[in-house]
Design a protein around this motif. Structure first.
Motif, PDB file in Angstrom:
ATOM      1  N   UNK A  62      88.138  76.697  63.434  1.00  0.00           N
ATOM      2  CA  UNK A  62      88.343  75.570  64.388  1.00  0.00           C
ATOM      3  C   UNK A  62      88.563  76.173  65.653  1.00  0.00           C
ATOM      4  N   UNK A  63      88.352  75.473  66.717  1.00  0.00           N
ATOM      5  CA  UNK A  63      88.266  75.683  68.220  1.00  0.00           C
ATOM      6  C   UNK A  63      89.708  76.136  68.515  1.00  0.00           C
ATOM      7  N   UNK A  64      89.949  77.198  69.201  1.00  0.00           N
ATOM      8  CA  UNK A  64      91.260  77.827  69.410  1.00  0.00           C
ATOM      9  C   UNK A  64      91.690  78.798  68.602  1.00  0.00           C
ATOM     10  N   UNK A  65      91.138  78.883  67.258  1.00  0.00           N
ATOM     11  CA  UNK A  65      91.440  80.005  66.332  1.00  0.00           C
ATOM     12  C   UNK A  65      91.376  81.480  66.873  1.00  0.00           C
ATOM     13  N   UNK A  66      92.398  82.253  66.592  1.00  0.00           N
ATOM     14  CA  UNK A  66      92.324  83.665  66.857  1.00  0.00           C
ATOM     15  C   UNK A  66      92.445  84.287  65.521  1.00  0.00           C
ATOM     16  N   UNK A  67      91.913  85.629  65.716  1.00  0.00           N
ATOM     17  CA  UNK A  67      91.901  86.728  64.677  1.00  0.00           C
ATOM     18  C   UNK A  67      92.652  88.047  64.912  1.00  0.00           C
ATOM     19  N   UNK A  68      93.599  88.360  64.086  1.00  0.00           N
ATOM     20  CA  UNK A  68      94.080  89.721  64.056  1.00  0.00           C
ATOM     21  C   UNK A  68      93.801  90.742  62.980  1.00  0.00           C
ATOM     22  N   UNK A  69      93.361  91.767  63.380  1.00  0.00           N
ATOM     23  CA  UNK A  69      93.002  92.691  62.321  1.00  0.00           C
ATOM     24  C   UNK A  69      93.776  93.914  62.706  1.00  0.00           C
ATOM     25  N   UNK A  89      96.822  74.757  64.777  1.00  0.00           N
ATOM     26  CA  UNK A  89      98.123  73.667  64.397  1.00  0.00           C
ATOM     27  C   UNK A  89      99.170  74.636  63.895  1.00  0.00           C
ATOM     28  N   UNK A  90      99.233  76.036  64.123  1.00  0.00           N
ATOM     29  CA  UNK A  90     100.263  77.013  63.749  1.00  0.00           C
ATOM     30  C   UNK A  90      99.844  77.614  62.080  1.00  0.00           C
ATOM     31  N   UNK A  91      99.044  76.872  61.350  1.00  0.00           N
ATOM     32  CA  UNK A  91      98.711  77.596  60.089  1.00  0.00           C
ATOM     33  C   UNK A  91      97.812  78.844  60.350  1.00  0.00           C
ATOM     34  N   UNK A  92      97.738  79.339  59.134  1.00  0.00           N
ATOM     35  CA  UNK A  92      97.258  80.728  59.155  1.00  0.00           C
ATOM     36  C   UNK A  92      96.184  80.864  57.937  1.00  0.00           C
ATOM     37  N   UNK A  93      95.278  81.845  58.010  1.00  0.00           N
ATOM     38  CA  UNK A  93      94.372  81.948  56.717  1.00  0.00           C
ATOM     39  C   UNK A  93      94.005  83.446  56.777  1.00  0.00           C
ATOM     40  N   UNK A  94      94.241  84.231  55.711  1.00  0.00           N
ATOM     41  CA  UNK A  94      93.801  85.330  55.606  1.00  0.00           C
ATOM     42  C   UNK A  94      92.652  85.664  55.308  1.00  0.00           C
ATOM     43  N   UNK A  95      92.003  86.929  55.680  1.00  0.00           N
ATOM     44  CA  UNK A  95      90.589  87.342  55.484  1.00  0.00           C
ATOM     45  C   UNK A  95      90.703  88.704  54.924  1.00  0.00           C
ATOM     46  N   UNK A  96      89.997  88.946  53.794  1.00  0.00           N
ATOM     47  CA  UNK A  96      89.938  90.484  53.355  1.00  0.00           C
ATOM     48  C   UNK A  96      88.531  90.621  53.687  1.00  0.00           C
ATOM     49  N   UNK A  97      88.387  91.993  54.199  1.00  0.00           N
ATOM     50  CA  UNK A  97      87.278  92.971  54.812  1.00  0.00           C
ATOM     51  C   UNK A  97      87.209  93.980  53.772  1.00  0.00           C
ATOM     52  N   UNK A  98      85.950  94.031  53.227  1.00  0.00           N
ATOM     53  CA  UNK A  98      85.627  95.141  52.341  1.00  0.00           C
ATOM     54  C   UNK A  98      84.458  95.879  52.564  1.00  0.00           C
ATOM     55  N   UNK A  99      84.419  97.289  52.528  1.00  0.00           N
ATOM     56  CA  UNK A  99      83.239  98.004  52.897  1.00  0.00           C
ATOM     57  C   UNK A  99      82.538  97.986  51.720  1.00  0.00           C
ATOM     58  N   UNK A 100      81.116  97.756  51.634  1.00  0.00           N
ATOM     59  CA  UNK A 100      80.171  97.477  50.631  1.00  0.00           C
ATOM     60  C   UNK A 100      79.358  98.413  50.649  1.00  0.00           C
ATOM     61  N   UNK A 101      79.109  99.245  51.570  1.00  0.00           N
ATOM     62  CA  UNK A 101      77.927 100.344  51.392  1.00  0.00           C
ATOM     63  C   UNK A 101      78.300 101.129  52.748  1.00  0.00           C
ATOM     64  N   UNK A 102      77.813 102.535  52.808  1.00  0.00           N
ATOM     65  CA  UNK A 102      77.765 103.400  53.953  1.00  0.00           C
ATOM     66  C   UNK A 102      76.490 103.956  53.801  1.00  0.00           C
ATOM     67  N   UNK A 103      75.769 103.532  54.984  1.00  0.00           N
ATOM     68  CA  UNK A 103      74.321 104.197  55.154  1.00  0.00           C
ATOM     69  C   UNK A 103      74.206 104.704  56.497  1.00  0.00           C
ATOM     70  N   UNK A 120     102.510  76.644  58.929  1.00  0.00           N
ATOM     71  CA  UNK A 120     103.014  77.353  59.937  1.00  0.00           C
ATOM     72  C   UNK A 120     104.514  77.479  59.637  1.00  0.00           C
ATOM     73  N   UNK A 121     105.176  78.360  60.161  1.00  0.00           N
ATOM     74  CA  UNK A 121     106.688  78.883  59.852  1.00  0.00           C
ATOM     75  C   UNK A 121     107.636  77.385  60.123  1.00  0.00           C
ATOM     76  N   UNK A 122     107.115  76.576  61.117  1.00  0.00           N
ATOM     77  CA  UNK A 122     107.891  75.499  61.445  1.00  0.00           C
ATOM     78  C   UNK A 122     107.841  74.280  60.585  1.00  0.00           C
ATOM     79  N   UNK A 123     106.915  74.506  59.547  1.00  0.00           N
ATOM     80  CA  UNK A 123     106.412  73.214  58.587  1.00  0.00           C
ATOM     81  C   UNK A 123     107.702  73.197  57.551  1.00  0.00           C
TER      82      UNK A 123
END
Length: 123
Positions: A62-69, A89-103, A120-123
């Motif tokens: 969604x427009x306005x989403x931000x990512x923190x890693x 809207x104050x909700x969040x979604x996790x994202x898993x980042x995995x290394x699949x190969x080193x070349x 969201x915490x206020x929900x």
């Protein structure tokens, strides 16, 4: 809302100052801070992870989403780190980042958003 994306980024050595360039990034940056004690050896820095994920997945969020890693990722196959998308809207979604190969000093990364949205915490 489960998405998988793959991209490649260069890895940096923690013992030698190395310029970090994402394969599709326009610019480079240098890392002068050592990673947390839990990560040793070559790493993919949070800024590189964020840059790639925002480029690949950001347009689908969604427009306005931000990512923190917050944590560097060990440049070893099957190493993972978790990032979080903050929604307007104050909700969040996790994202898993995995290394699949080193070349040739580049880490191939898979990005997978969680299936569930965290209210969201206020929900």
């Amino acid at each position: 809302m489960h998405r998988l994306e793959r991209n490649t980024v260069r890895v940096a050595s923690v013992t030698v100052l190395t310029l970090l360039c994402a394969t599709f990034a326009a610019g480079c940056g240098a890392d002068t801070d050592p990673p947390p004690e839990s990560v040793s050896g070559p790493t993919v820095q949070p800024a590189d992870i964020t840059s790639q994920a925002e480029r690949l997945i950001g347009p689908k969020m969604p427009v306005g989403s931000t990512l923190e890693c917050p944590d560097p990722l060990s440049a070893q196959v099957d190493a993972t780190t978790t990032c979080s998308w903050a929604m307007p809207d104050g909700t969040s979604i996790g994202m898993t980042v995995t290394v699949t190969e080193i070349t040739d000093g580049r880490a191939s990364l898979n990005f997978a958003n969680d299936d569930q949205v965290t209210p969201s915490p206020s929900s």
